[in-house]
Each structure stands twice: as C-alpha cells, then as structure tokens.
Design an enzyme around this catalytic site. Structure first.
Site, PDB file in Angstrom:
ATOM      1  N   HIS A  18       0.840  -1.194   0.000  1.00  0.00           N
ATOM      2  CA  HIS A  18       0.000   0.000   0.000  1.00  0.00           C
ATOM      3  C   HIS A  18       0.879   1.249   0.000  1.00  0.00           C
ATOM      4  O   HIS A  18       2.113   1.164  -0.084  1.00  0.00           O
ATOM      5  CB  HIS A  18      -0.962  -0.004   1.194  1.00  0.00           C
ATOM      6  CG  HIS A  18      -0.292  -0.173   2.541  1.00  0.00           C
ATOM      7  ND1 HIS A  18       0.550   0.777   3.080  1.00  0.00           N
ATOM      8  CD2 HIS A  18      -0.341  -1.194   3.443  1.00  0.00           C
ATOM      9  CE1 HIS A  18       0.984   0.372   4.262  1.00  0.00           C
ATOM     10  NE2 HIS A  18       0.466  -0.825   4.500  1.00  0.00           N
ATOM     11  N   HIS A  21       3.987   1.562   2.307  1.00  0.00           N
ATOM     12  CA  HIS A  21       5.186   0.851   1.858  1.00  0.00           C
ATOM     13  C   HIS A  21       5.908   1.649   0.773  1.00  0.00           C
ATOM     14  O   HIS A  21       7.140   1.759   0.782  1.00  0.00           O
ATOM     15  CB  HIS A  21       4.801  -0.517   1.292  1.00  0.00           C
ATOM     16  CG  HIS A  21       4.051  -1.397   2.250  1.00  0.00           C
ATOM     17  ND1 HIS A  21       2.878  -2.021   1.919  1.00  0.00           N
ATOM     18  CD2 HIS A  21       4.310  -1.747   3.533  1.00  0.00           C
ATOM     19  CE1 HIS A  21       2.448  -2.732   2.944  1.00  0.00           C
ATOM     20  NE2 HIS A  21       3.294  -2.578   3.941  1.00  0.00           N
ATOM     21  N   CYS A 126      -0.168 -10.122  21.381  1.00  0.00           N
ATOM     22  CA  CYS A 126      -0.979  -9.634  20.266  1.00  0.00           C
ATOM     23  C   CYS A 126      -0.350 -10.124  18.976  1.00  0.00           C
ATOM     24  O   CYS A 126       0.784  -9.733  18.652  1.00  0.00           O
ATOM     25  CB  CYS A 126      -1.072  -8.107  20.267  1.00  0.00           C
ATOM     26  SG  CYS A 126      -1.933  -7.459  18.815  1.00  0.00           S
ATOM     27  N   CYS A 129       0.417  -7.234  16.379  1.00  0.00           N
ATOM     28  CA  CYS A 129       1.612  -6.431  16.674  1.00  0.00           C
ATOM     29  C   CYS A 129       2.874  -7.282  16.720  1.00  0.00           C
ATOM     30  O   CYS A 129       3.979  -6.745  16.678  1.00  0.00           O
ATOM     31  CB  CYS A 129       1.464  -5.727  18.022  1.00  0.00           C
ATOM     32  SG  CYS A 129       0.165  -4.499  18.115  1.00  0.00           S
ATOM     33  N   CYS A 144      -5.634  -4.433  22.807  1.00  0.00           N
ATOM     34  CA  CYS A 144      -4.765  -3.753  21.840  1.00  0.00           C
ATOM     35  C   CYS A 144      -5.585  -2.691  21.119  1.00  0.00           C
ATOM     36  O   CYS A 144      -6.489  -3.018  20.336  1.00  0.00           O
ATOM     37  CB  CYS A 144      -4.185  -4.748  20.838  1.00  0.00           C
ATOM     38  SG  CYS A 144      -3.160  -3.942  19.580  1.00  0.00           S
ATOM     39  N   HIS A 147      -5.194  -2.841  17.093  1.00  0.00           N
ATOM     40  CA  HIS A 147      -5.906  -3.886  16.353  1.00  0.00           C
ATOM     41  C   HIS A 147      -7.321  -4.122  16.883  1.00  0.00           C
ATOM     42  O   HIS A 147      -8.031  -5.004  16.398  1.00  0.00           O
ATOM     43  CB  HIS A 147      -5.093  -5.190  16.369  1.00  0.00           C
ATOM     44  CG  HIS A 147      -3.800  -5.075  15.628  1.00  0.00           C
ATOM     45  ND1 HIS A 147      -2.607  -4.807  16.245  1.00  0.00           N
ATOM     46  CD2 HIS A 147      -3.528  -5.139  14.295  1.00  0.00           C
ATOM     47  CE1 HIS A 147      -1.645  -4.733  15.341  1.00  0.00           C
ATOM     48  NE2 HIS A 147      -2.173  -4.917  14.157  1.00  0.00           N
ATOM     49  N   LYS A 296      -7.003   8.138   9.057  1.00  0.00           N
ATOM     50  CA  LYS A 296      -6.118   7.058   8.648  1.00  0.00           C
ATOM     51  C   LYS A 296      -6.772   6.281   7.512  1.00  0.00           C
ATOM     52  O   LYS A 296      -7.974   6.057   7.518  1.00  0.00           O
ATOM     53  CB  LYS A 296      -5.844   6.119   9.817  1.00  0.00           C
ATOM     54  CG  LYS A 296      -4.832   5.031   9.477  1.00  0.00           C
ATOM     55  CD  LYS A 296      -4.505   4.165  10.663  1.00  0.00           C
ATOM     56  CE  LYS A 296      -3.510   3.072  10.276  1.00  0.00           C
ATOM     57  NZ  LYS A 296      -3.180   2.192  11.399  1.00  0.00           N
ATOM     58  N   LYS A 299      -9.933   0.615   4.208  1.00  0.00           N
ATOM     59  CA  LYS A 299     -10.895   0.154   3.212  1.00  0.00           C
ATOM     60  C   LYS A 299     -12.319   0.394   3.678  1.00  0.00           C
ATOM     61  O   LYS A 299     -13.211   0.704   2.885  1.00  0.00           O
ATOM     62  CB  LYS A 299     -10.676  -1.332   2.922  1.00  0.00           C
ATOM     63  CG  LYS A 299      -9.405  -1.626   2.150  1.00  0.00           C
ATOM     64  CD  LYS A 299      -9.267  -3.103   1.845  1.00  0.00           C
ATOM     65  CE  LYS A 299      -7.986  -3.379   1.056  1.00  0.00           C
ATOM     66  NZ  LYS A 299      -7.817  -4.819   0.782  1.00  0.00           N
TER      67      LYS A 299
END
Length: 663
Positions: A18, A21, A126, A129, A144, A147, A296, A299
């Site tokens: 994405h 990266h 987790c 993570c 967490c 997530h 952020k 989708k």
C-alpha cells in the site's frame, strides 16, 4: 570513499503493498540517488518479513501453503516497486537461507555472551503487533488499541533475552548520540519508555512453526522481531558467507521506519546488537503516517489510495514530488487525489514545466535551436548595465538556493529543500517577465541583452535539472536531453557545478511537454468510477463463506444487557495525549451536571478536529479506568472493521438528544 547505507523496514507479507510501503521506499530511493550522485559508495536495502503466526493465519485464511502465500505477496511487492523504478541494491527475504544462517549466528552470539536463558512464559500476546502486552488488570486480557482486539493468552516454554540488563546502556546511548533517534518527539517517547523500566523479552515460541529454528534447539522458533531486525546485517554478510559488505557498510547510516515500530528499532534492536558486540546503527528516523481526508486510510472508510489506480493517472515523478513536498518528514501528512492534482498543476505544470517549455521555445524561435553565446556579463568584474547586473543577481539566487537545498536535504527536510528549488524557478520566471525576450527579439540592437537573458535562464535550468535528479529522475533526464546536453544529470555532482560552464552552440533536442496540465474534474470522475468498480468486483468475487466473522462471545441474558447503560454524548473538546500515539482525550457532554473525560484509542483514525461537535455513544456506567495517568470515565462504542481492527464510530442518521439512553 564516503559510504551511505540506508534501509527501509522489511514489509510484512500478511497483506498487499500500500501507499505506506511505497512512501518509505521512495524516501530511501531518493536518498540513495542523492548520495550516489554526490560520489558516495551507496547501499539501499529493502525486502520482506515472511515469518510468524500472522503469516500462518493469513495463509490458512486464503487456503494455500504458507510459502506459496508469501511468494505471491512478495511478487506483488516487487511488481509495484518495479513500476516506481526503485533502485534498491538488494531485496532481502527472511525465508532466504543466508538470512536464516545469519539470524541464527546473531542469536548464538547473544546467547553465548550470557544474555539469553530458558524459562517459561505465561502472558499476553498480540498476534497483529507480534508483541507481548503487559497485563494492566490481574487476570484480564490487555486490549490492543491498534488492532481493536484483546491479546491472546500464551503459556509455553521460552527463551528470554535479558533486556532489563540494557536499560542504563540504552539511556547512555541516547544521551551520547542525541540524533540516534529522530525526530525529537519520537526520541522523547523512547527515552520515557526505557526510563519506566525494561523487562526481559521472550524471544522464542514452540507453538509457532513458521519461523527460523533456534540454533541447538530446533523445537523453538525465533521470535519474529529478533528474526526480522537481523535482516539489516544478514543481508550484507553478517553470520553467513553468501553475502558481503558488512565490514564496509555497517553501521547503517540511516534506518527508516514508521512511527508505529520505532520501539522495536530503538530499544530491542540496539540491545540485541550491543549484546552481540555489534555497533548500533547511526540513526533511526521515524516518518509520519499518511492520512486521507484527515483520517487514517482504511478500506472500510473508502479512503484508501489504490496504487494501481494512482499509477494509471499520475507519473512516478508526480507521485515522488507530491510525497516529498506535501509531507513534512517525520510528521503525518494528508494524501488525497485532489491535493495531488492541485500540487502537480501548480508546481510541476505551471512551475517547472512551464519554465522549461517557454525557455526552450524561445531558444528555438530566436536562436534557431542553438544555445546562445556566454554573456559578457559573466566575464566582467563589474556589470556594465542594469540587465548585466540582473543576470548576476539571478546567478546568486541559484547558488544560494543550491547551498540551501544541500543543507536541508542533509537534515532530511525534504519539503524545505524543494522549496529552495522552487524559489529559483519563481525568481527565473520573474527574470523572464521583467526582461521580456519576445520584445528584445524584435530589436536587433538588443541582441546581446536577449542572449544574456536566454543563456542565464538556460544555466539556471541546468542547475535545477541536476538538483532534481533524486526527486524527479525521469523529468530531470528529459530536461537534460531537451536542452541538448551530453552525458546524464545523475552523473554530475551538483556541488561541483560551476556557473557559466554551459557550452554555447549546442543544438536543442526534441522538445516535449514535461508535465501536462491535469483536468481535475475529468480525472477525479475517472478515479471515482474505477474505485467503485474495484469495490464492486471485490465484493462480488469474495465468497460469503470466506468473510471474516469473529466468534460470538458467550450468551448473556436480558438482565445482563440491562446492566449496560448506553448514552448519547456530544464531544465538547478533543486533544491528543502526549507520548501516546493511539489515544485521544475527549471531554463529553452527557447531560449531567459536569462533562466527563473519556480516553479512546482512535487517534490514528480520527483527528481532534473531526471529533469536536460529534455525537457518540458511550457506556456510561463503566467503572472508571486509568490510562497514562488519566482517568477514563466511560467507553466509546465503535465497530471493528478489517484485518487491522479499524474503528468506525457508532452514530445516528436522525437528530438524537444529548443524554438519550439506548435500549
């Protein structure tokens, strides 16, 4: 020879590539090109992190063998990076034999130095993570926030790393090398974390099979972060004889990471290295996060930037420029197609592109496509006329901003460095307008003045092209060829450029439009249609039985539900909590005598400005809980969407009064 070794984090292959990266790799690629152009012996490392429980589960979800899964995702990463023409020196994979050999050697060195021992681990982990979580409340799974799920209980034999033994050594490292962690806000966060106390770290698992076996005890696999972090040295030959370069390139000059993994790279990583007798890297720099529309990317929110759609409508140079200019490095930035189009039109089409086009067309028209002679103004100690003097002033602006560009880039202030170049463009544009070559061309007696203007502008363009090689490699080369210059601009060190060395009489090359103006309305319409088609195809092609559905919790009675008091609240104030990237502090009106304070783990998805004035649903009768020393008097309700647990706030279509109870 001066050397420069830059690394990106290696990318976890539980999902497709994405924009995040691409951005980190783009930064590394730009620095690699810049240092290479300036004569450094350079090495640029990127690659993929392919082990761990998350990968096992992702492969199982897609119903294919783990190696087949990681190979397919790696191929997608390489395909995208190839389209961006990233010039990485090596692609490391943690499934490569040489990496396994090197990681095991690092583990062996740390163990033999007395910093690893076997014991039993029982605690919370987790998977998302790949991190062990501290229990905040006895017997209760830590939650967490990233997530949006509870950590899993792990109880098994494990090897431990004596991280607690490195607290003072790490603090000494941070003190003696104040630029080791950048930017400053991340440095302060890490120092605060280390000062709060370090606990020994579990560095092996017996329940995870997809990983590197420990040397001398293959029943254990290596903790995924010990495995992954070691890539930075195994890829250049540490602990194996299949790669080379460790003695030449280590310690790395710059390790680029996202701010969400700064702790692993500035606490665990240097501790592992110190334990093995290896020098830590020189600098770890955490960049910010790309948001879209202030939120952020997710989708579920429909604001993800699709890389293939992006590349269909924009050149890689346009994308590179936007990323480097729009985001202040180290801070969060906002990426939208609208902003990209506006920046491309204003800075590239009407700025750089227009300057090059109008100049070369004037040379073509007024000088028969041959570069004019070097002006006398460049040879005189004292300018003869006002227009001689102005040519000298343009030269001084170019030279001053070249120095500024170098200074800002060396400090990783990419946006400011580009501002320096665009100040040159603005000054040269003004110089053209003030001297009006189209008028001078009509007056035979003004020939020297005309050629002075054109030569001065062409010389400025030559400097600009050389400076922009790392940022706009394709466009810089195109400018070079259109001017008719020999070799390539990437072969020229901008620090060695001398004003006035543009050779006269060179014939222009084929003229082309560098950056066509983008039709914003048409382009946005096409992008929205393509995004809509993609969403439809994804939804239709996804079998119902493969949709992720979390198991239901144990049944409750109506009496249990009646104990929960859900109320409508309005957010009066919202602010980020210092040193807590994930938390927002909300002051909410519940219709009570005094407003309440609530802490919510949504800071990576919602800005304070987006929350103020919003009506939300909270659990009003939840026992208060302290986080980061602040009391939270309730819990905000949100849906958990997607693999990363994206929170989407519960809200209303109709107008609902503050304090209303939900039944």
């Amino acid at each position: 020879m001066k050397r420069f070794y830059v690394t990106t984090p290696i990318y976890y292959v539980n999902s497709k590539p994405h924009l995040g990266h691409v951005y980190t790799t783009l930064i590394a690629d730009t620095l690699f090109r810049l240092k290479s152009q300036r004569g450094f012996d350079t090495f640029f490392l990127t690659g993929t992190d392919e082990h761990g429980q998350n990968i096992e589960r992702a492969a199982a979800k897609n119903e294919r063998p783990v190696k087949e899964h990681v190979d397919a995702i790696v191929a997608e990463f390489k395909s995208i990076f190839e389209k961006f023409n990233f010039c990485y020196s090596h692609w490391v994979r943690t499934t490569d034999d040489y990496h396994e050999e090197g990681a095991q050697e690092l583990f062996r060195k740390v163990r033999d130095a007395g910093y690893i021992y076997k014991s039993h681990y029982e605690g919370w982990y987790c998977v998302g993570c790949a991190e062990f979580k501290e229990e905040m409340e006895a017997g209760k799974a830590p939650y967490c926030e990233l997530h949006n799920r509870e950590a899993e209980r792990v109880s098994e034999e494990s090897y431990f790393f004596k991280l607690s033994a490195f607290q003072d050594r790490l603090l000494k490292l941070y003190e003696e090398r104040p630029d080791f962690i950048q930017p400053e806000v991340r440095r302060n966060e890490v120092i605060s974390f280390v000062k709060s106390g370090l606990k020994d770290l579990s560095v092996s698992r017996v329940s995870v099979k997809w990983g590197i076996p420990l040397p001398d005890d293959p029943s254990h696999t290596m903790y995924v972060w010990f495995d992954a972090l070691s890539n930075y040295i195994t890829a250049i030959g540490y602990g194996n004889n299949k790669r080379s370069g460790f003695d030449n390139y280590w310690p790395a000059n710059l390790q680029l990471v996202g701010k969400d993994i700064i702790r692993f790279h500035t606490v665990y990583w240097p501790a592992f290295l110190l334990a093995a007798g290896v020098e830590p890297p020189q600098k770890v720099y955490a960049h910010g996060m790309w948001l879209s529309g202030g939120r952020k990317m997710s989708k579920s929110l429909g604001n993800v930037i699709n890389i293939n759609i992006l590349l269909k409508h924009f050149s890689t140079d346009q994308i590179r420029y936007f990323c480097l200019r729009e985001m202040v490095f180290g801070q969060d930035g906002d990426f939208t197609y609208e902003a990209l189009i506006e920046r491309c039109n204003a800075d590239l089409a009407k700025g750089l592109g227009n300057l090059v086009s109008r100049t070369l067309k004037m040379v073509e028209k007024y000088c028969d496509s041959n570069l004019p002679a070097k002006p006398k103004a460049f040879l005189l100690t004292m300018p003869e006329t006002a227009w001689h003097k102005e040519a000298i002033e343009v030269r001084e602006v170019v030279l001053a901003n070249r120095a500024r560009f170098e200074l800002e880039f060396s400090s990783y202030n990419f946006s400011r460095a580009l501002e320096a170049v665009w100040e040159i463009i603005a000054r040269v544009d003004k110089y053209i307008s003030d001297n009006a070559p189209w008028k001078l061309a009509k007056d035979p007696s003004a020939r020297e003045h005309l050629e002075t203007v054109l030569y001065t502008v062409l010389e400025a363009i030559r400097f600009i092209a050389v400076l922009l090689v790392p940022i706009l490699p394709d466009s810089a080369l195109s400018v070079w060829k259109q001017v008719g210059l020999f070799s390539t601009p990437e072969e020229i060190n901008p620090e060695s450029l001398v004003w006035g060395e543009l050779a006269e009489g060179i014939t222009l090359g084929e003229l082309k439009t560098l950056f066509p103006t983008i039709d914003k309305e048409l382009t946005m319409s096409e992008i929205q249609k393509e995004e809509s088609v993609e969403v439809t195809e994804t939804t239709e092609s996804k079998p119902t039985e493969n949709r992720e559905f979390l198991p239901l919790r144990p049944e409750i009675t109506i009496d249990d539900f009646a104990k929960i008091d859900l109320r409508v609240a309005k957010v009066l104030e919202a602010e980020r909590i210092p040193k807590a990237d994930k938390l927002l502090k909300l002051i909410v009106d519940l219709g009570e005598e005094k407003p309440r304070q609530i802490l919510a783990g949504i800071a990576q998805y919602y800005t304070p400005e987006q929350m103020v004035g919003r009506k939300i649903v909270i659990v009003a009768n939840l026992e208060p809980r302290k986080l980061r020393g602040l009391e939270s008097q309730g819990m905000l309700l949100a849906a958990s969407i997607g693999e990363q647990g994206q929170p989407v706030l519960a809200s209303f279509l109709e107008e609902v009064p503050i304090g209303a109870r939900l039944k």
